[in-house]
Design an enzyme around this catalytic site. Structure first.
Site, PDB file in Angstrom:
ATOM      1  N   HIS A  15       0.830  -1.205   0.000  1.00 25.23           N
ATOM      2  CA  HIS A  15       0.000   0.000   0.000  1.00 25.23           C
ATOM      3  C   HIS A  15       0.869   1.262   0.000  1.00 25.23           C
ATOM      4  CE1 HIS A  15      -3.466  -2.493   2.005  1.00 25.23           C
ATOM      5  NE2 HIS A  15      -3.159  -2.908   0.788  1.00 25.23           N
TER       6      HIS A  15
HETATM    7  C1  LIG Z   1       0.519  -7.466  -4.553  1.00 21.89           C
HETATM    8  C2  LIG Z   1      -0.395  -6.351  -4.176  1.00 21.89           C
HETATM    9  C3  LIG Z   1      -1.464  -6.629  -3.315  1.00 21.89           C
HETATM   10  C4  LIG Z   1      -2.344  -5.594  -2.944  1.00 21.89           C
HETATM   11  N1  LIG Z   1      -3.478  -5.908  -2.249  1.00 21.89           N
HETATM   12  C5  LIG Z   1      -4.467  -4.980  -2.160  1.00 21.89           C
HETATM   13  C6  LIG Z   1      -5.770  -5.330  -1.697  1.00 21.89           C
HETATM   14  O1  LIG Z   1      -6.069  -6.499  -1.413  1.00 21.89           O
HETATM   15  N2  LIG Z   1      -6.694  -4.328  -1.584  1.00 21.89           N
HETATM   16  C7  LIG Z   1      -6.413  -3.034  -1.909  1.00 21.89           C
HETATM   17  O2  LIG Z   1      -7.272  -2.177  -1.745  1.00 21.89           O
HETATM   18  N3  LIG Z   1      -5.189  -2.685  -2.369  1.00 21.89           N
HETATM   19  C8  LIG Z   1      -4.230  -3.623  -2.541  1.00 21.89           C
HETATM   20  N4  LIG Z   1      -3.027  -3.280  -3.090  1.00 21.89           N
HETATM   21  C9  LIG Z   1      -2.748  -1.852  -3.355  1.00 21.89           C
HETATM   22  C10 LIG Z   1      -3.409  -1.270  -4.608  1.00 21.89           C
HETATM   23  O3  LIG Z   1      -3.503  -2.240  -5.614  1.00 21.89           O
HETATM   24  C11 LIG Z   1      -2.569  -0.056  -5.053  1.00 21.89           C
HETATM   25  O4  LIG Z   1      -2.513   0.870  -4.010  1.00 21.89           O
HETATM   26  C12 LIG Z   1      -3.165   0.640  -6.274  1.00 21.89           C
HETATM   27  O5  LIG Z   1      -3.335  -0.287  -7.311  1.00 21.89           O
HETATM   28  C13 LIG Z   1      -2.271   1.796  -6.736  1.00 21.89           C
HETATM   29  O6  LIG Z   1      -2.894   2.469  -7.817  1.00 21.89           O
HETATM   30  P1  LIG Z   1      -2.189   3.652  -8.633  1.00 21.89           P
HETATM   31  O7  LIG Z   1      -3.170   4.099  -9.648  1.00 21.89           O
HETATM   32  O8  LIG Z   1      -1.656   4.650  -7.679  1.00 21.89           O
HETATM   33  O9  LIG Z   1      -0.940   2.970  -9.332  1.00 21.89           O
HETATM   34  P2  LIG Z   1      -0.903   1.740 -10.358  1.00 21.89           P
HETATM   35  O10 LIG Z   1      -2.161   0.971 -10.323  1.00 21.89           O
HETATM   36  O11 LIG Z   1       0.367   1.026 -10.133  1.00 21.89           O
HETATM   37  O12 LIG Z   1      -0.880   2.459 -11.787  1.00 21.89           O
HETATM   38  C14 LIG Z   1       0.250   3.048 -12.348  1.00 21.89           C
HETATM   39  C15 LIG Z   1       0.306   2.649 -13.829  1.00 21.89           C
HETATM   40  O13 LIG Z   1       1.188   3.516 -14.518  1.00 21.89           O
HETATM   41  C16 LIG Z   1       1.965   2.775 -15.424  1.00 21.89           C
HETATM   42  N5  LIG Z   1       3.209   3.543 -15.650  1.00 21.89           N
HETATM   43  C17 LIG Z   1       4.157   3.852 -14.735  1.00 21.89           C
HETATM   44  N6  LIG Z   1       5.126   4.594 -15.295  1.00 21.89           N
HETATM   45  C18 LIG Z   1       4.773   4.778 -16.597  1.00 21.89           C
HETATM   46  C19 LIG Z   1       5.376   5.468 -17.689  1.00 21.89           C
HETATM   47  N7  LIG Z   1       6.539   6.121 -17.559  1.00 21.89           N
HETATM   48  N8  LIG Z   1       4.738   5.431 -18.896  1.00 21.89           N
HETATM   49  C20 LIG Z   1       3.563   4.768 -19.054  1.00 21.89           C
HETATM   50  N9  LIG Z   1       2.952   4.107 -18.034  1.00 21.89           N
HETATM   51  C21 LIG Z   1       3.551   4.109 -16.823  1.00 21.89           C
HETATM   52  C22 LIG Z   1       2.170   1.437 -14.740  1.00 21.89           C
HETATM   53  O14 LIG Z   1       2.486   0.413 -15.657  1.00 21.89           O
HETATM   54  C23 LIG Z   1       0.824   1.234 -14.044  1.00 21.89           C
HETATM   55  O15 LIG Z   1      -0.096   0.523 -14.859  1.00 21.89           O
HETATM   56  C24 LIG Z   1      -2.113  -4.271  -3.428  1.00 21.89           C
HETATM   57  C25 LIG Z   1      -1.042  -3.998  -4.282  1.00 21.89           C
HETATM   58  C26 LIG Z   1      -0.200  -5.031  -4.684  1.00 21.89           C
HETATM   59  C27 LIG Z   1       0.936  -4.717  -5.636  1.00 21.89           C
END
Ligand SMILES: Cc1cc2nc3c(=O)[nH]c(=O)nc-3n(C[C@H](O)[C@H](O)[C@H](O)COP(=O)(O)OP(=O)(O)OC[C@H]3O[C@@H](n4cnc5c(N)ncnc54)[C@H](O)[C@@H]3O)c2cc1C
Ligand SMILES: *[C@@H]1O[C@H](CO)[C@@H](O)[C@H](O)[C@H]1NC(C)=O
Ligand SMILES: *[C@@H]1O[C@H](CO)[C@@H](O)[C@H](O)[C@H]1NC(C)=O
Ligand SMILES: *[C@@H]1O[C@H](CO)[C@@H](O)[C@H](O)[C@H]1NC(C)=O
Ligand SMILES: *[C@@H]1O[C@H](CO)[C@@H](O)[C@H](O)[C@H]1NC(C)=O
Ligand SMILES: *[C@@H]1O[C@H](CO)[C@@H](O)[C@H](O)[C@H]1NC(C)=O
Ligand SMILES: *[C@@H]1O[C@H](CO)[C@@H](O)[C@H](O)[C@H]1NC(C)=O
Length: 585
Positions: free
Chosen positions: A520
């Site tokens: 997280h």
């Molecule tokens: C193993 C795991 C288990 C988890 N379990 C839970 C759970 O059970 N419940 C829950 O609520 N949360 C859980 N989480 C946390 C939750 O999934 C994350 O907090 C959330 O997905 C983050 O979202 P975000 O949009 O901030 O980033 P992300 O979803 O990581 O999105 C960022 C995106 O940007 C893309 N990107 C990055 N840099 C570039 C670039 N330069 N050019 C183009 N694209 C790029 C990446 O490929 C990615 O797709 C878990 C996370 C993980 C990894």
């Protein structure tokens, strides 16, 4: 997925074999594999023109980026750039029983990119359309009303946005015996009242939602693209953004006006904003990707940028500051009776800032010869048997090897974990290279603040009472008291009581030595420091950051519900502003 379900699917598919309608459902080469929707707006970046123009350019098709793009596409032209591929048709992502397989795949085309913080804890960041929602444990739970108020969000639109998300991706999980025992154990331990099944964040014990449907098939933020207007959206996969381009004129604030991205063959493309004062670039690249990309584009601490020979657009020392990861510690409880395979379903929301959750099952794979600990497997980097700094590749390999030799009975049981709320301890992120695909260096400073450590110890004490509760008796060996459980060196991947600790400090040392991540992690572009309360990057124009990097604290017990909600919420707000400015023009 049980054999009963496979059998049912077989009957179903045979019955409908003549009808091609069910093609995607029945023809899968792996049970549970889901071909997914055929998005007409989704293309490989190699097919993109060298130069193109849009109203909005969103960087990162992750948990926040997908709902944001789907929303904006209704009244504007949108380009969504995702560095990874499609999640559809990949059983490592879509099947509940495959949890961990993507996280242990270390190849360059894996949907997960491993990173190790300077603290030594092994973690993962997404590299796939749908982002972290394609890798995670699926638990779905909203933020507290107090959190929503504190963020200054409009409560009504927040609730509408949660519901918009939930219609597509949230489900009630099946509650079986082991999770029920944890639930009742929490109630016996005083984590009251029982709030039943709810997405809401309320003190006490509850059954939360999940993004896995009753068939064990994952629904991700990418599914929210079903809401998109196909005419307004262009989605490019394998599109890695290297730089945001700024126009700098005289004393005016730098204006973001385009991006440079590379396709899967390494060819460069540029995309620019069309003329229009409301058009914007929005960074949704996640807690590691967003601060990293701002720095690579010249927005960050000037000394650090100069050291990497990056031209400074704006000296912003707070980019990359305020990185946090909620520490997670878990206790493995071997069971004399069989347990179901479950990811997180029940949560105890204590009054002292610790969340208690649980996962069970000998293995999260359908293959009984593949003995594993799922969410707590060294295969995915969760090596809590040795303190963080000793989690070397060699130590990991040894742990994986020794797991193979263990009797399958050793894997029967489950984990009860506690996650520290907040947390209060923070760290920082710096560039290591100028390549956006390389991991930056990140430090979380787990337990630096004593209050975080205290919350961990208190959480472990609740876990102890759950284990010893009447409700849980079926799933524990009577002769294994907590001190003995914490002293099981040989079998479990966790539960290693530190040898250097005396009794009075032992739980504190246990917290520090066995700390893992619940993934997280957040921060790096925090509200009030790097972006304003409308998520606009301070000091420049036409640029926002919308994703988990903006959080000062992780929302709810688990953040994904709120990350998806935020994408929708901000999309609606941005379109409203756009319409208002059209009217006044
Ligand atoms: C193993 C795991 C288990 C988890 N379990 C839970 C759970 O059970 N419940 C829950 O609520 N949360 C859980 N989480 C946390 C939750 O999934 C994350 O907090 C959330 O997905 C983050 O979202 P975000 O949009 O901030 O980033 P992300 O979803 O990581 O999105 C960022 C995106 O940007 C893309 N990107 C990055 N840099 C570039 C670039 N330069 N050019 C183009 N694209 C790029 C990446 O490929 C990615 O797709 C878990 C996370 C993980 C990894
Ligand atoms: C799109 O714009 C029209 C008016 O031009 C408006 O009626 C509609 O509500 C807008 N849609 C969204 C999703 O904002
Ligand atoms: C992305 O591009 C690389 C290199 O061309 C390729 O190997 C990979 O298969 C592509 N990914 C997807 C999902 O197509
Ligand atoms: C699934 O993950 C395994 C490793 O965990 C890997 O070997 C395999 O190639 C992956 N399959 C797909 C379709 O990505
Ligand atoms: C939003 O929903 C929660 C329950 O899910 C409720 O407590 C809250 O009052 C609602 N807020 C508004 C402004 O309607
Ligand atoms: C842990 O095990 C060791 C060796 O078996 C033993 O000497 C020690 O007393 C045990 N500690 C506790 C707290 O049970
Ligand atoms: C136990 O640890 C505490 C705190 O580190 C220390 O003050 C105390 O002297 C230790 N006691 C023993 C018996 O080692």
């Amino acid at each position: 997925m049980g054999f009963g379900l496979i059998y049912k699917r077989l009957i179903f598919c045979v019955a409908f074999a003549g009808i091609l309608l069910f093609h995607g459902f029945c023809s899968s080469d792996h049970q549970g594999t889901y071909a997914g929707p055929k998005y007409t707006f989704m293309h490989q970046a190699t097919s993109a023109p060298a130069i193109s123009y849009y109203d909005y350019i969103i960087i990162g098709g992750g948990t926040a980026g997908c709902p944001l793009a789907a929303t904006l596409s209704h009244n504007a032209t949108v380009l969504l750039l995702e560095r990874g591929g499609s999640p559809y048709g990949n059983p490592n992502i879509t099947d509940l029983s495959a949890f961990g397989r993507a996280l242990s795949d270390l190849s360059p085309s894996s949907p997960s990119q491993r990173f190790i913080s300077e603290d030594g804890v092994i973690s993962a960041r997404a590299r796939v359309l749908g982002g972290g929602s394609c890798l995670n444990a699926g638990f779905y739970s909203r933020a507290a009303t107090k959190y929503v108020d504190g963020a200054g969000w409009e409560g009504r639109l927040v609730n509408e946005s949660y519901r918009w998300v939930e219609k597509v991706v949230a489900f009630e999980p099946p509650m079986k015996q082991w999770q029920s025992a944890v639930k009742n154990g929490l109630l016996e331990s005083g984590v009251n009242p029982y709030n039943g099944f709810t997405y809401d964040h309320m003190p006490g014990t509850k059954l939360g939602g999940t993004i896995f449907d009753p068939e064990g098939r994952r629904h991700t933020a990418a599914d929210l693209l079903k809401y998109a207007n196909p005419k307004g959206l262009t989605l490019l996969l394998n599109a890695s953004v290297h730089k945001i381009l700024f126009r700098i004129k005289g004393k005016k604030r730098p204006l973001a006006h385009g991006v440079v991205f590379r396709d899967g063959s390494g060819n460069k493309h540029r995309a620019y904003l069309k003329r229009g004062s409301k058009n914007e670039i929005i960074v949704s690249a996640g807690a590691l990707g967003s601060p990293q990309l701002l720095m690579l584009s010249g927005v960050g601490p000037s000394d650090h940028l100069k050291a990497h020979k990056i031209g400074v657009v704006l000296d912003q020392p707070l980019v990359g500051q305020g990185m946090s990861d909620n520490p997670m510690n878990a206790i493995f409880i071997p069971s004399p009776n069989p347990v179901e395979i479950s990811l997180i379903q029940v949560v105890g929301i204590t009054h002292f800032g610790s969340y208690i959750e649980a996962a069970s099952g000998e293995s999260f794979t359908d293959n009984p010869t593949q003995k594993d600990f799922g969410m707590f497997s060294p295969k995915i980097g969760q090596l809590s048997k040795v303190p963080p700094k000793q989690r070397t590749p060699k130590a990991l390999a040894q742990a994986i090897e020794s797991m193979k030799a263990l009797d399958p009975a050793v894997f029967r049981g489950g984990f009860i974990l506690e996650k520290v709320m907040g947390p209060i301890s923070t760290g920082h992120l710096e560039l290591k290279t100028k390549n956006p695909n390389d991991n930056p260096s990140v430090t979380f400073n787990y337990f630096k603040e004593p209050q975080d450590l205290q919350r961990c110890v208190q959480g472990l004490k609740v876990i102890e009472t759950v284990i010893e509760s009447k409700a849980f008796s079926k799933f524990r060996y009577d002769y294994l008291s907590l001190p003995t459980l914490l002293n099981m060196t040989a079998n479990a991947p966790v539960n290693l009581l530190p040898k250097h600790a005396n009794v009075s400090t032992s739980l504190e040392q246990f917290c520090k030595d066995t700390v893992m991540t619940i993934w997280h992690y957040h921060g790096g572009c925090q509200v009030g420091k790097v972006v304003d309360s409308d998520y606009r990057v301070l000091g420049v124009d036409a640029l926002r950051v919308i994703d988990g990097s903006t959080f000062n604290y992780s929302p709810g017990t688990n953040p994904q519900a709120t990350v998806m909600m935020l994408g929708r919420y901000m999309g609606v707000k941005i379109l409203k502003e756009r319409l208002e400015s059209n009217k006044s023009n």
